[in-house]
Design a protein around this motif. Sequence first.
Motif, PDB file in Angstrom:
ATOM      1  N   ARG A 115       0.818  -1.217   0.000  1.00 56.76           N
ATOM      2  CA  ARG A 115       0.000   0.000   0.000  1.00 56.76           C
ATOM      3  C   ARG A 115       0.856   1.274   0.000  1.00 56.76           C
ATOM      4  NH1 ARG A 115      -2.359  -4.105   2.372  1.00 56.76           N
ATOM      5  NH2 ARG A 115      -4.579  -4.460   2.173  1.00 56.76           N
ATOM      6  N   GLU A 116       2.149   1.096  -0.215  1.00 57.18           N
ATOM      7  CA  GLU A 116       3.102   2.206  -0.291  1.00 57.18           C
ATOM      8  C   GLU A 116       3.112   3.066   0.967  1.00 57.18           C
ATOM      9  OE1 GLU A 116       2.992   4.357  -4.011  1.00 57.18           O
ATOM     10  OE2 GLU A 116       2.149   2.589  -5.009  1.00 57.18           O
ATOM     11  N   ARG A 117       3.044   2.413   2.117  1.00 58.69           N
ATOM     12  CA  ARG A 117       3.113   3.110   3.396  1.00 58.69           C
ATOM     13  C   ARG A 117       4.561   3.201   3.853  1.00 58.69           C
ATOM     14  NH1 ARG A 117      -1.534   3.623   1.680  1.00 58.69           N
ATOM     15  NH2 ARG A 117      -3.349   2.839   2.766  1.00 58.69           N
ATOM     16  N   ARG A 118       4.881   4.272   4.561  1.00 60.68           N
ATOM     17  CA  ARG A 118       6.203   4.381   5.182  1.00 60.68           C
ATOM     18  C   ARG A 118       6.171   3.556   6.461  1.00 60.68           C
ATOM     19  NH1 ARG A 118      10.683   7.657   4.723  1.00 60.68           N
ATOM     20  NH2 ARG A 118       9.570   8.981   3.251  1.00 60.68           N
ATOM     21  N   ILE A 119       7.144   2.670   6.596  1.00 65.00           N
ATOM     22  CA  ILE A 119       7.221   1.773   7.748  1.00 65.00           C
ATOM     23  C   ILE A 119       8.312   2.270   8.678  1.00 65.00           C
ATOM     24  CG2 ILE A 119       7.650  -0.597   8.499  1.00 65.00           C
ATOM     25  CD1 ILE A 119       6.834  -1.345   5.497  1.00 65.00           C
ATOM     26  N   ILE A 120       7.947   2.482   9.920  1.00 62.49           N
ATOM     27  CA  ILE A 120       8.909   2.899  10.934  1.00 62.49           C
ATOM     28  C   ILE A 120       8.891   1.827  12.011  1.00 62.49           C
ATOM     29  CG2 ILE A 120       9.534   4.643  12.641  1.00 62.49           C
ATOM     30  CD1 ILE A 120       7.227   5.687   9.926  1.00 62.49           C
ATOM     31  N   ASP A 121      10.004   1.130  12.158  1.00 59.90           N
ATOM     32  CA  ASP A 121      10.069   0.102  13.195  1.00 59.90           C
ATOM     33  C   ASP A 121      10.984   0.605  14.307  1.00 59.90           C
ATOM     34  OD1 ASP A 121      12.259  -0.125  11.409  1.00 59.90           O
ATOM     35  OD2 ASP A 121      12.729  -2.090  12.218  1.00 59.90           O
ATOM     36  N   VAL A 122      10.510   0.417  15.530  1.00 60.94           N
ATOM     37  CA  VAL A 122      11.249   0.891  16.692  1.00 60.94           C
ATOM     38  C   VAL A 122      11.350  -0.252  17.686  1.00 60.94           C
ATOM     39  CG1 VAL A 122      11.370   2.614  18.534  1.00 60.94           C
ATOM     40  CG2 VAL A 122      10.306   3.215  16.340  1.00 60.94           C
ATOM     41  N   ALA A 123      12.580  -0.688  17.940  1.00 62.06           N
ATOM     42  CA  ALA A 123      12.823  -1.725  18.946  1.00 62.06           C
ATOM     43  C   ALA A 123      12.948  -1.037  20.297  1.00 62.06           C
ATOM     44  CB  ALA A 123      14.093  -2.495  18.610  1.00 62.06           C
ATOM     45  N   LEU A 124      12.075  -1.393  21.205  1.00 59.89           N
ATOM     46  CA  LEU A 124      12.067  -0.789  22.533  1.00 59.89           C
ATOM     47  C   LEU A 124      12.662  -1.718  23.592  1.00 59.89           C
ATOM     48  CD1 LEU A 124       8.535   0.893  22.430  1.00 59.89           C
ATOM     49  CD2 LEU A 124      10.763   1.956  22.043  1.00 59.89           C
ATOM     50  N   ASP A 125      13.470  -2.655  23.171  1.00 61.13           N
ATOM     51  CA  ASP A 125      14.083  -3.630  24.075  1.00 61.13           C
ATOM     52  C   ASP A 125      14.709  -2.935  25.280  1.00 61.13           C
ATOM     53  OD1 ASP A 125      14.212  -4.402  21.226  1.00 61.13           O
ATOM     54  OD2 ASP A 125      14.784  -6.336  22.063  1.00 61.13           O
ATOM     55  N   GLY A 126      14.164  -3.183  26.450  1.00 60.40           N
ATOM     56  CA  GLY A 126      14.743  -2.665  27.679  1.00 60.40           C
ATOM     57  C   GLY A 126      14.523  -1.185  27.922  1.00 60.40           C
ATOM     58  N   LEU A 127      13.810  -0.507  27.037  1.00 58.11           N
ATOM     59  CA  LEU A 127      13.577   0.920  27.221  1.00 58.11           C
ATOM     60  C   LEU A 127      12.289   1.129  28.001  1.00 58.11           C
ATOM     61  CD1 LEU A 127      14.401   2.269  23.631  1.00 58.11           C
ATOM     62  CD2 LEU A 127      15.963   1.818  25.540  1.00 58.11           C
ATOM     63  N   THR A 128      12.395   1.669  29.181  1.00 56.69           N
ATOM     64  CA  THR A 128      11.200   1.894  29.997  1.00 56.69           C
ATOM     65  C   THR A 128      11.064   3.344  30.421  1.00 56.69           C
ATOM     66  OG1 THR A 128      12.414   1.293  32.001  1.00 56.69           O
ATOM     67  CG2 THR A 128      11.123  -0.454  30.934  1.00 56.69           C
ATOM     68  N   ASP A 129      12.127   4.112  30.309  1.00 59.87           N
ATOM     69  CA  ASP A 129      12.010   5.489  30.768  1.00 59.87           C
ATOM     70  C   ASP A 129      11.736   6.424  29.596  1.00 59.87           C
ATOM     71  OD1 ASP A 129      14.363   6.903  29.859  1.00 59.87           O
ATOM     72  OD2 ASP A 129      14.959   7.349  31.904  1.00 59.87           O
ATOM     73  N   LYS A 130      11.063   7.494  29.913  1.00 57.30           N
ATOM     74  CA  LYS A 130      10.586   8.458  28.922  1.00 57.30           C
ATOM     75  C   LYS A 130      11.694   8.926  27.983  1.00 57.30           C
ATOM     76  CE  LYS A 130       8.843  13.192  28.926  1.00 57.30           C
ATOM     77  NZ  LYS A 130       8.401  14.287  29.803  1.00 57.30           N
ATOM     78  N   ALA A 131      12.825   9.323  28.520  1.00 60.93           N
ATOM     79  CA  ALA A 131      13.914   9.868  27.697  1.00 60.93           C
ATOM     80  C   ALA A 131      14.409   8.843  26.689  1.00 60.93           C
ATOM     81  CB  ALA A 131      15.058  10.345  28.582  1.00 60.93           C
ATOM     82  N   GLN A 132      14.551   7.596  27.112  1.00 60.67           N
ATOM     83  CA  GLN A 132      15.027   6.544  26.208  1.00 60.67           C
ATOM     84  C   GLN A 132      14.029   6.301  25.076  1.00 60.67           C
ATOM     85  OE1 GLN A 132      15.320   3.436  29.168  1.00 60.67           O
ATOM     86  NE2 GLN A 132      17.557   3.543  29.165  1.00 60.67           N
ATOM     87  N   ILE A 133      12.771   6.248  25.421  1.00 66.00           N
ATOM     88  CA  ILE A 133      11.736   5.996  24.420  1.00 66.00           C
ATOM     89  C   ILE A 133      11.637   7.166  23.440  1.00 66.00           C
ATOM     90  CG2 ILE A 133       9.238   5.701  24.088  1.00 66.00           C
ATOM     91  CD1 ILE A 133       9.324   4.039  26.737  1.00 66.00           C
ATOM     92  N   LEU A 134      11.659   8.383  23.958  1.00 62.45           N
ATOM     93  CA  LEU A 134      11.619   9.556  23.077  1.00 62.45           C
ATOM     94  C   LEU A 134      12.828   9.586  22.153  1.00 62.45           C
ATOM     95  CD1 LEU A 134      10.321  12.281  25.552  1.00 62.45           C
ATOM     96  CD2 LEU A 134       9.070  11.272  23.637  1.00 62.45           C
ATOM     97  N   ASP A 135      13.996   9.253  22.673  1.00 64.07           N
ATOM     98  CA  ASP A 135      15.200   9.212  21.833  1.00 64.07           C
ATOM     99  C   ASP A 135      15.067   8.176  20.720  1.00 64.07           C
ATOM    100  OD1 ASP A 135      16.498  11.237  23.203  1.00 64.07           O
ATOM    101  OD2 ASP A 135      17.734   9.885  24.406  1.00 64.07           O
ATOM    102  N   ALA A 136      14.565   6.991  21.063  1.00 62.07           N
ATOM    103  CA  ALA A 136      14.408   5.931  20.061  1.00 62.07           C
ATOM    104  C   ALA A 136      13.428   6.357  18.969  1.00 62.07           C
ATOM    105  CB  ALA A 136      13.943   4.640  20.726  1.00 62.07           C
TER     106      ALA A 136
END
Length: 118
Positions: A16-37
């Motif tokens: 469907r020609e969608r842009r795919i953004i995959d984000v591995a959140l392995d071990g990321l639980t705090d806000k700053a880490q998740i926002l950075d990823a």
Amino acid sequence: MRPGDTEAIVSAAQARERRIIDVALDGLTDKAQILDALAQRFDMPRWFGHNWDALYDCLTDLSWLPAKGYVLILTNAAPDTGTASILTDLLTDCCEHWQERSVPFHVFAQTARSADTA
């Protein structure tokens, strides 16, 4: 989402020609880490403020990342954190924003727990 579902989601999004953004959140639980990823994977503009409001603003703009639609795949997310709840609500609001504009914006999440039990 089960681990094996990712290939089918990616295949359908590509068709469907969608842009795919995959984000591995392995071990990321705090806000700053998740926002950075998320900032890295979405190639956020320099004005991104690294807070929830700025994330919402960027994810409901995406002018620097033009596409016919978007598919966000989050893998190994921590299911039981306050951060996860905030992120879930924010992403729900983003989906509603894009739906009102007839732009596909889909989010799929695999929690660390579902990966262990699948």
